[in-house]
Design a protein around this motif. Sequence first.
Motif, PDB file in Angstrom:
ATOM      1  N   ASN A 111       3.340  30.127   1.890  1.00 25.19           N
ATOM      2  CA  ASN A 111       2.113  29.863   2.640  1.00 25.19           C
ATOM      3  C   ASN A 111       1.977  30.731   3.887  1.00 25.19           C
ATOM      4  O   ASN A 111       1.860  30.220   5.016  1.00 25.19           O
ATOM      5  N   GLU A 163      -0.449  32.049   5.052  1.00 21.64           N
ATOM      6  CA  GLU A 163      -1.701  31.784   5.767  1.00 21.64           C
ATOM      7  C   GLU A 163      -1.508  30.734   6.869  1.00 21.64           C
ATOM      8  O   GLU A 163      -2.335  30.622   7.773  1.00 21.64           O
ATOM      9  N   LEU A 164      -0.409  29.983   6.812  1.00 23.65           N
ATOM     10  CA  LEU A 164      -0.201  28.936   7.819  1.00 23.65           C
ATOM     11  C   LEU A 164       0.623  29.425   9.015  1.00 23.65           C
ATOM     12  O   LEU A 164       0.884  28.673   9.942  1.00 23.65           O
ATOM     13  N   ARG A 173       5.404  35.765  11.924  1.00 25.49           N
ATOM     14  CA  ARG A 173       5.809  36.189  10.590  1.00 25.49           C
ATOM     15  C   ARG A 173       7.321  36.366  10.505  1.00 25.49           C
ATOM     16  O   ARG A 173       7.945  36.818  11.456  1.00 25.49           O
TER      17      ARG A 173
END
Length: 510
Positions: free
Chosen positions: A200, A202-203, A207
């Motif tokens: 995920n 996108e959450l 990074r």
Amino acid sequence: MLLLFAFFMACTPSKKEGDLSTVQPNIVIIYLDDLGYGDVGAYGATEISTPNIDALAAGGIRFTDAHASSATCTPSRYALLTGVYPWRNKEAKILPGTAPLIIGTEQQTLPKMLRESGYQTAIIGKWHLGLGSGVVDWNHRISPGPNEVGFEYAYIMAATQDRVPTVYIENGHVVGLDPDDPIEIDYKNNFDGEPTGLDNPELLTMRWHHGHNNSIVNGIPRIGFMKGGTSARWSDVDMADHFLAKAKEYVKGHKDKPFFLYYAMQQPHVPRTPHPRFVGKSGLGPRGDVIVEADWCVGELMKTLQEEGILENTLVIFSSDNGPVLNDGYYDDAVEKLGDHTPWGPLRGGKYSLFEAGTRVPMITYWKGTIEPGVSDALICQLDLLSSLASLVGQEENSTDSQDLLDVLMGKENQGREALVLEATSRTALRKGDWLMIPPYGGDPIAPNVNIELGNADNYQLYNLKDDLGQRNNLADSLTGKLEEMIGAFTTQCPGLGLLSVQSPSACLR
Ligand code: NG6
Ligand code: CA
């Protein structure tokens, strides 16, 4: 009247000139996580400003050849608290958040020793020495832990900021836990339906670069899987303020009797999450910003000691658990924004390394009115605090690897250890005088992800640090007599830790 007298004695120790044997000052160890030799102004940093740590150095003894026992956290903390070389305990290596306690509850420890002398004892901050004795249930009292090895008060994170569980634990209890939302932790398998850094992206607000792609907490992917405990999860950006507030509260509430406070700060370990008021302050990205934040915390704690009127009755010891690392698993600009900053100072290597920057760290002793400011180039290890502080408070302590170097800590003597066995990710090397000898080890010469020279080579390495602090000139082939002497000394440091067994010092395991 008697009470008044006791109060007076606690605040004003009966110190004879030059005689420290009967003194019971408060003792505060401020321990940073991954702070490098060159990360501090007093140690030569020009690209980052650390005025509060520099003030400690200017008013105390600044050690130029002080070492953590190891180039990673768990073993260094094991040595600091037990006075035992960590390579004697095969469990003393970087631990997951679910690891059992690696200090025996019967073992001598620094807080136990001080408690026997009447000290109040506390740890606030990072623990990373394991909890419980098998499978931990995070929803009930977690034991054994710091309370069972000498700390009367413990307010901790279990392992590291990048590992689950991401909660604070106070005297064995998860703080703010809702019993209807129990915590589950697993380091192998995820829990059904829980998002991960791997699946995920996108959450994520940070990074991952390597590792660190399991459960996501506050947008940061961690090591290990966690479910539940939502109300108990810490706020990363508030962690520094949170531990500082606890440390200040402890000082204020315990100043009437001698106390030992182990303030184990989380910076600049990953994930580097400065509070918004420190973001951008260093110009070096989050790694620099959290060092600035940590320096501010040091200043605030010192201010508290001053305001509470106990500064002159408090010995402060400042240090770090291992050397520096830039990219330790997240994209956080540590490499990109480094500029001219050299976290390793004039040394070679860094965290995980047998070269000097792995273990040689800033170390300062400060005791206003008692320690005369100065610089010491004595060889000393955090391992030695147990015996040295025992000597300070008048306790007998000779059962460990720890050496009594109290006079060195106090700046009265410059003769430190003759020799020291250093450890990095289960490999060992020997420091003796100005010399460093690293036996041959297989494995990558440079750790690919973190880009640090580890000290691995096919042949022996021998460096004269007096002429060659940067360890560029391997003298093993030209000074064979010296090399033999070092190998001999290495072997006698621990019978069995000889040529054939250097790569696995099992003969020395306790
Ligand atoms: C490593 C982690 C690193 C850090 C270190 C412990 C990965 C890929 N790397 O395994 O990020 O957490 O352990 O650091 O997971 S220490 O300072 O606590 O020893
Ligand atoms: Ca560390």
